[in-house]
Every structure is written in structure tokens, then in C-alpha cells.
Design an enzyme around this catalytic site. Sequence first.
Site, PDB file in Angstrom:
ATOM      1  N   SER A   1       0.788  -1.475   0.077  1.00 24.50           N
ATOM      2  CA  SER A   1      -0.166  -0.003  -0.151  1.00 24.50           C
ATOM      3  C   SER A   1       1.140   1.188  -0.240  1.00 24.50           C
ATOM      4  CB  SER A   1      -0.507  -0.544   1.104  1.00 24.50           C
ATOM      5  OG  SER A   1      -1.234   1.279   1.866  1.00 24.50           O
TER       6      SER A   1
ATOM      7  N   HIS B   1      -1.495  -1.377  -4.294  1.00 29.71           N
ATOM      8  CA  HIS B   1      -2.298  -1.115  -3.792  1.00 29.71           C
ATOM      9  C   HIS B   1      -2.643   0.849  -3.926  1.00 29.71           C
ATOM     10  CE1 HIS B   1      -5.992  -1.552  -1.106  1.00 29.71           C
ATOM     11  NE2 HIS B   1      -5.860  -0.613  -0.228  1.00 29.71           N
TER      12      HIS B   1
ATOM     13  N   ASP C   1      -4.476   3.728  -2.142  1.00 31.06           N
ATOM     14  CA  ASP C   1      -5.423   4.225  -1.735  1.00 31.06           C
ATOM     15  C   ASP C   1      -5.912   5.529  -1.656  1.00 31.06           C
ATOM     16  OD1 ASP C   1      -5.336   1.708   0.246  1.00 31.06           O
ATOM     17  OD2 ASP C   1      -4.128   2.191   1.211  1.00 31.06           O
TER      18      ASP C   1
ATOM     19  N   MET D   1      -8.386   8.190  -0.240  1.00 30.62           N
ATOM     20  CA  MET D   1      -9.397   9.429   0.530  1.00 30.62           C
ATOM     21  C   MET D   1      -9.819  10.403   0.204  1.00 30.62           C
ATOM     22  SD  MET D   1      -7.682   7.405   3.910  1.00 30.62           S
ATOM     23  CE  MET D   1      -6.857   6.073   3.680  1.00 30.62           C
TER      24      MET D   1
ATOM     25  N   HIS E   1      -7.540   1.583  -3.997  1.00 36.07           N
ATOM     26  CA  HIS E   1      -8.914   1.363  -3.090  1.00 36.07           C
ATOM     27  C   HIS E   1     -10.148   3.175  -3.531  1.00 36.07           C
ATOM     28  CE1 HIS E   1      -9.381   0.336   1.624  1.00 36.07           C
ATOM     29  NE2 HIS E   1     -11.193  -0.213   1.186  1.00 36.07           N
TER      30      HIS E   1
ATOM     31  N   MET F   1     -11.772   4.876  -0.493  1.00 39.49           N
ATOM     32  CA  MET F   1     -12.921   5.971   0.050  1.00 39.49           C
ATOM     33  C   MET F   1     -13.199   7.260   0.697  1.00 39.49           C
ATOM     34  SD  MET F   1      -9.659   3.944   3.094  1.00 39.49           S
ATOM     35  CE  MET F   1      -8.752   3.625   1.450  1.00 39.49           C
TER      36      MET F   1
ATOM     37  N   MET G   1     -12.094  -5.386   5.298  1.00 40.09           N
ATOM     38  CA  MET G   1     -11.376  -4.079   5.474  1.00 40.09           C
ATOM     39  C   MET G   1     -11.174  -4.940   7.411  1.00 40.09           C
ATOM     40  SD  MET G   1     -10.499  -1.793   4.139  1.00 40.09           S
ATOM     41  CE  MET G   1      -9.275  -0.906   5.639  1.00 40.09           C
TER      42      MET G   1
ATOM     43  N   ASP H   1      -7.571  -6.209   4.329  1.00 40.18           N
ATOM     44  CA  ASP H   1      -6.629  -4.809   4.489  1.00 40.18           C
ATOM     45  C   ASP H   1      -6.791  -4.333   5.253  1.00 40.18           C
ATOM     46  OD1 ASP H   1      -5.850  -2.398   3.345  1.00 40.18           O
ATOM     47  OD2 ASP H   1      -7.078  -1.052   2.514  1.00 40.18           O
TER      48      ASP H   1
HETATM   49  C1  DX5 Z   1      -5.679   2.065   5.447  1.00 42.31           C
HETATM   50  C2  DX5 Z   1      -5.811   1.547   4.329  1.00 42.31           C
HETATM   51  C3  DX5 Z   1      -5.160   0.450   3.915  1.00 42.31           C
HETATM   52  C4  DX5 Z   1      -3.516   1.023   4.412  1.00 42.31           C
HETATM   53  C5  DX5 Z   1      -2.601  -0.227   5.687  1.00 42.31           C
HETATM   54  O1  DX5 Z   1      -7.652   2.680   5.567  1.00 42.31           O
HETATM   55  O2  DX5 Z   1      -6.731   1.307   3.373  1.00 42.31           O
HETATM   56  O3  DX5 Z   1      -4.553   0.217   2.848  1.00 42.31           O
HETATM   57  O4  DX5 Z   1      -2.278   1.260   4.077  1.00 42.31           O
HETATM   58  O5  DX5 Z   1      -2.072   0.448   6.396  1.00 42.31           O
HETATM   59  P1  DX5 Z   1      -1.367  -0.964   6.541  1.00 42.31           P
HETATM   60  O6  DX5 Z   1      -0.646  -2.345   6.414  1.00 42.31           O
HETATM   61  O7  DX5 Z   1      -0.064  -0.272   7.728  1.00 42.31           O
HETATM   62  O8  DX5 Z   1      -2.448  -1.440   8.045  1.00 42.31           O
HETATM   63 ZN    ZN Z   2      -6.795  -0.251   1.302  1.00 41.86          ZN
END
Ligand code: DX5
Ligand code: ZN
Length: 216
Positions: free
Chosen positions: A7, A32, A34, A36, A65, A67, A136, A174
Site C-alpha cells: 500500500s 495498492h 488508497d 481518501m 481502493h 474510500m 477491511m 487490508d
Molecule cells: C487503510 C488503508 C490501508 C492501509 C493499510 O485505510 O486502506 O490500505 O495502507 O496499512 P497497514 O498495512 O499499515 O495497516
Molecule cells: Zn486500502
Amino acid sequence: MIKLAPSLLSADFACIAEQIAAVEEAGAAYLHVDVMDGRFVPAITWGPKVVADLRRISRLPLDCHLMIEHPEQQVDAFREAGAAIITFHLEATPHAQGLLAHIRKGGAKAGIAICPQTPVAMLEDLIDDCDLVLVMSVNPGRGGQAFIPRSMEKLREARALIDRRRSQCELEVDGGAGEQNLHEIVAAGANVIVMGSAVFNGGDPGGKLRRLRALL
Ligand code: DX5
Ligand code: ZN
């Protein structure tokens, strides 16, 4: 085959090209990404422009991903930017089935994510429309959180649902994954494991990823 998906949330964007080259070389299956929006989750990260730039520096499939609220307004931009997999949250839309179909029709793989509060049973009527289910194992929003123990059971439930429906869907986990729970996660049925802090914190992401792969 078990796939590891580093990620980029925990990567250093001041030297992102080197960090990506290191994990690519070490055998990452996906990157990956993320996304947000400061609404669905408090943090803000990046949008389609950054995905398009990442597309140019790596051959790895970009596993986006989302969010974000109103994902239906954004999925086309991420697909055009080069996302290979577009995963949105079930909690973010009442029209998940239509959106999964729309993503597939556009040529990307369609993923659905569920937060820790959402039961796997909510996916029953969506599984045939998905290419990926994301369970998640932390509350979405930031890296470095502890794996929520109940998630292990949810992975087993999701694996059972996928197998029962004879779906080819991937099962991704994740949040809070690392050396300490890798084997248990794989035994629970996940085949794509997202890892942020376990790969990028403390330097040498390539070496860390190689060690994690060696454990498999
Ligand atoms: C959190 C993200 C993850 C995050 C995971 O909301 O969706 O992808 O990067 O991080 P770790 O592996 O550090 O828990
Ligand atoms: Zn993620």
C-alpha cells in the site's frame, strides 16, 4: 497463488519511483492505491492525476481502493487514469450492484470493500458481479493500525461464500497485516494481502517484501 499488494499510503512520495521499483523488483503483485476524500474517511490522499502518473512509472496493476463518498461520480476518472482494479465501499452507495456492473463494462476489474461493521452476508447478492472482495481488517482511514481479530472469521466467511457460489473473485484483506499474522490470513482464505507499514516503514521496502514473500 498468494499475491502481496504493497500500500503506497505508507510509502515515501519524495522518492516514490525508487520505492515502487524496489517492491516491483521484489515481487509485488499489485500496487495498492488508497484514495481518501476527507469525507468517507477524515484523511485526504490523491486522485486520478496521481494514478495516471503512477501508471507511467510501473507495470504493476494499480489496485485502487476508493474510500470516498459518491464513488459512482469518480470511477470513470480512475479507470481512464489506468486503474486495473477499482474497489469502492459498500457503505458508500445504495447502488453497489449497478456500480460493479458499470466498472466491469468500462474494462476494469470491479471490487467491493466492507468496513469492520459490515457483515459478509451483505455481499450475498453482489458476489456474482465482483472480481474482488476486500475485507477491511481495520477501520479505513490510516495505516499502521492493529488487525481487528474478528476479521479472521470474516475472511473465512467470505471464502466460504466465494467458493459456494463458484466465483472466481479474489479475496483481499487490508489493514494490520504483517509477518505476525500472514500465515493465519492465508489459512483463512485471503489470496491478496495488502500491506502498508509492514513494507514501507523503516526503509528497505524491497528487502521487507522479499522477506514477507519468503514466509509464504
Ligand atoms: C487503510 C488503508 C490501508 C492501509 C493499510 O485505510 O486502506 O490500505 O495502507 O496499512 P497497514 O498495512 O499499515 O495497516
Ligand atoms: Zn486500502
